[in-house]
Scaffold this motif. Structure first.
Motif, PDB file in Angstrom:
ATOM      1  N   ARG A 242       0.846  -1.216   0.000  1.00  0.00           N
ATOM      2  CA  ARG A 242       0.000   0.000   0.000  1.00  0.00           C
ATOM      3  C   ARG A 242       0.870   1.250   0.000  1.00  0.00           C
ATOM      4  O   ARG A 242       0.523   2.250  -0.612  1.00  0.00           O
TER       5      ARG A 242
ATOM      6  N   GLU B   2      -6.421  -8.483  -9.294  1.00  0.00           N
ATOM      7  CA  GLU B   2      -6.335  -9.327  -8.091  1.00  0.00           C
ATOM      8  C   GLU B   2      -7.176 -10.598  -8.255  1.00  0.00           C
ATOM      9  O   GLU B   2      -6.726 -11.702  -7.947  1.00  0.00           O
TER      10      GLU B   2
ATOM     11  N   GLU C  13     -10.278   2.163  -0.147  1.00  0.00           N
ATOM     12  CA  GLU C  13     -10.589   2.776  -1.446  1.00  0.00           C
ATOM     13  C   GLU C  13     -10.964   4.248  -1.283  1.00  0.00           C
ATOM     14  O   GLU C  13     -10.501   5.104  -2.046  1.00  0.00           O
TER      15      GLU C  13
ATOM     16  N   THR D  26      -7.521  -2.690 -10.833  1.00  0.00           N
ATOM     17  CA  THR D  26      -6.613  -3.331  -9.872  1.00  0.00           C
ATOM     18  C   THR D  26      -7.306  -4.535  -9.231  1.00  0.00           C
ATOM     19  O   THR D  26      -6.718  -5.609  -9.057  1.00  0.00           O
ATOM     20  N   LYS D  27      -8.585  -4.351  -8.904  1.00  0.00           N
ATOM     21  CA  LYS D  27      -9.340  -5.450  -8.302  1.00  0.00           C
ATOM     22  C   LYS D  27      -9.550  -6.586  -9.301  1.00  0.00           C
ATOM     23  O   LYS D  27      -9.495  -7.758  -8.938  1.00  0.00           O
TER      24      LYS D  27
ATOM     25  N   ILE E 202      -8.869   1.682  -9.621  1.00  0.00           N
ATOM     26  CA  ILE E 202      -9.182   0.726  -8.545  1.00  0.00           C
ATOM     27  C   ILE E 202      -9.970  -0.483  -9.086  1.00  0.00           C
ATOM     28  O   ILE E 202      -9.607  -1.630  -8.789  1.00  0.00           O
TER      29      ILE E 202
ATOM     30  N   LYS F 160      -2.237 -11.111   0.011  1.00  0.00           N
ATOM     31  CA  LYS F 160      -3.506 -11.433   0.675  1.00  0.00           C
ATOM     32  C   LYS F 160      -3.711 -12.946   0.751  1.00  0.00           C
ATOM     33  O   LYS F 160      -4.168 -13.472   1.769  1.00  0.00           O
TER      34      LYS F 160
ATOM     35  N   VAL G  53      -0.448  -7.537  -4.606  1.00  0.00           N
ATOM     36  CA  VAL G  53      -1.407  -7.379  -3.506  1.00  0.00           C
ATOM     37  C   VAL G  53      -2.172  -8.692  -3.297  1.00  0.00           C
ATOM     38  O   VAL G  53      -2.352  -9.151  -2.163  1.00  0.00           O
TER      39      VAL G  53
ATOM     40  N   VAL H 122     -11.431  -9.250  -1.682  1.00  0.00           N
ATOM     41  CA  VAL H 122     -10.261  -8.359  -1.821  1.00  0.00           C
ATOM     42  C   VAL H 122     -10.621  -6.888  -1.604  1.00  0.00           C
ATOM     43  O   VAL H 122      -9.740  -6.028  -1.603  1.00  0.00           O
ATOM     44  N   THR H 123     -11.894  -6.609  -1.426  1.00  0.00           N
ATOM     45  CA  THR H 123     -12.331  -5.220  -1.325  1.00  0.00           C
ATOM     46  C   THR H 123     -12.245  -4.684   0.095  1.00  0.00           C
ATOM     47  O   THR H 123     -12.672  -5.336   1.045  1.00  0.00           O
ATOM     48  N   SER H 124     -11.677  -3.499   0.215  1.00  0.00           N
ATOM     49  CA  SER H 124     -11.739  -2.756   1.466  1.00  0.00           C
ATOM     50  C   SER H 124     -12.237  -1.351   1.124  1.00  0.00           C
ATOM     51  O   SER H 124     -11.490  -0.524   0.609  1.00  0.00           O
TER      52      SER H 124
ATOM     53  N   ARG I 103       0.886   0.396 -11.800  1.00  0.00           N
ATOM     54  CA  ARG I 103       0.008   0.542 -10.631  1.00  0.00           C
ATOM     55  C   ARG I 103      -1.084  -0.518 -10.644  1.00  0.00           C
ATOM     56  O   ARG I 103      -1.346  -1.176  -9.638  1.00  0.00           O
TER      57      ARG I 103
HETATM   58  O1  LIG Z   1      -5.122  -1.961  -0.658  1.00  0.00           O
HETATM   59  C1  LIG Z   1      -5.670  -2.988  -1.040  1.00  0.00           C
HETATM   60  O2  LIG Z   1      -6.020  -3.895  -0.261  1.00  0.00           O
HETATM   61  C2  LIG Z   1      -5.929  -3.197  -2.448  1.00  0.00           C
HETATM   62  O3  LIG Z   1      -6.364  -4.241  -2.831  1.00  0.00           O
HETATM   63  C3  LIG Z   1      -5.707  -2.075  -3.414  1.00  0.00           C
HETATM   64  C4  LIG Z   1      -7.008  -1.319  -3.690  1.00  0.00           C
HETATM   65  C5  LIG Z   1      -6.614  -0.169  -4.657  1.00  0.00           C
HETATM   66  O4  LIG Z   1      -6.687  -0.368  -5.873  1.00  0.00           O
HETATM   67  O5  LIG Z   1      -6.194   0.893  -4.173  1.00  0.00           O
HETATM   68  C6  LIG Z   1      -7.969  -2.232  -4.363  1.00  0.00           C
HETATM   69  C7  LIG Z   1      -8.948  -2.871  -3.643  1.00  0.00           C
HETATM   70  C8  LIG Z   1      -9.274  -2.565  -2.241  1.00  0.00           C
HETATM   71  O6  LIG Z   1     -10.652  -2.398  -2.103  1.00  0.00           O
HETATM   72  C9  LIG Z   1      -8.552  -1.387  -1.755  1.00  0.00           C
HETATM   73  C10 LIG Z   1      -7.570  -0.767  -2.450  1.00  0.00           C
END
Ligand SMILES: O=C(O)C(=O)C[C@]1(C(=O)O)C=C[C@@H](O)C=C1
Length: 268
Positions: free
Chosen positions: A14, A259, A198, A255-256, A252, A168, A164, A192-194, A157
């Motif tokens: 991060r 993942e 975000e 990126t997800k 984002i 995880k 990531v 994987v979502t937070s 990025r």
């Molecule tokens: O930081 C994370 O845990 C990520 O997976 C990266 C990221 C992002 O693209 O910034 C993507 C998914 C999460 O919901 C939060 C942030």
């Protein structure tokens, strides 16, 4: 080696994503200095003899990547090219230093993940129009050179999602294994979502566009100090709401997707 693995944690990743934001915002600011220059993106030759039916921007990216590939850019697992190349680095002189040994952290699942096409289409189809003014100054090389740097920064990025996802997974395999076996991308996306992370990222990017995109003026009237122009949104070099939109709608989510694509192949 196994000892290399210890450098990757969710916090260190991060932290890297946060630093990459700075560069991405500066890349956008740099590209925004030039007008859209649409002829750089048209693939018609206009009757002239050309190397191929590709646009100037596409040729520039392809040819520059080919040279960078020869110098080992894509030996770095953090980098992915937009076009396939012969990745064999050129033979350096015998006394040249040995190539850098990148930690091999990713699973072979990484090779089945690639959203370069989506990044390309979003960049040229949506983003460019949002950060540039309409117009044509004829300096297509300069525009294309800035495009390449933006594209590479965004690709790094977004494909960082592979690192990531690996962290995880290693932190908690049992959380992911059932959904991987079930090929359940929806559940993997949720896992994987937070949302809180975000929201912080999106807000921070907006703020960076505000801070980095100001015109800094120095008072030359003898009074010391630096006056920062914090006027209306339209004085920023890149609209901060475009920077946050870029992250919220494209960076984002992609990126997800990276993942999830990675995790789907993690147990192959
Ligand atoms: O930081 C994370 O845990 C990520 O997976 C990266 C990221 C992002 O693209 O910034 C993507 C998914 C999460 O919901 C939060 C942030």
């Amino acid at each position: 080696s196994e000892s290399n693995n210890t450098i990757f944690t969710i916090d260190s990743l991060r932290d890297s994503l946060e630093k990459q934001e700075d560069f991405i915002v500066f890349c956008l600011i740099e590209r925004a200095r030039f007008p859209h220059n649409s002829p750089a993106y048209s693939s018609s030759s206009g009757g002239r003899r050309v190397m191929s039916s590709s646009s100037l921007a596409e040729l520039f990216v392809r040819e520059t990547e080919a040279i960078q590939a020869k110098f080992g850019r894509y030996q770095n697992p953090e980098e992915l090219p937009f076009f396939p190349h012969d990745h064999t680095p050129i033979q350096a002189a015998a006394e040249a230093p040995p190539p850098f040994k990148f930690p091999q952290f990713l699973d072979p699942a990484a090779s089945s993940v690639n959203v370069s096409r989506d990044i390309w289409n979003i960049y040229f189809g949506d983003l460019l129009q949002l950060i540039t003014t309409d117009g044509d100054d004829g300096n297509y090389q300069q525009a294309a050179a800035s495009d390449l740097v933006c594209l590479q920064a965004l690709s790094k990025r977004i494909h960082y999602g592979r690192f990531v996802a690996e962290v995880k997974f290693r932190d908690s395999p049992s959380t992911y294994i059932p959904a991987i076996h079930a090929k359940d991308s929806e559940t993997l996306t949720e896992l994987v979502t937070s949302k809180a992370v975000e929201e912080t990222v999106i807000e921070r990017v907006k703020k960076k566009a505000e801070v980095f995109g100001q015109t800094v003026t120095v008072d030359t009237g003898g009074v010391s100090g630096v006056a920062m122009d914090v006027n209306a949104t339209n004085t920023y070099k890149v609209d901060p709401s475009v920077a946050s939109k870029l992250y919220a709608e494209w960076v984002i989510p992609l990126t997800k997707q990276v993942e999830v694509d990675y995790l789907l192949h993690r147990l192959d």
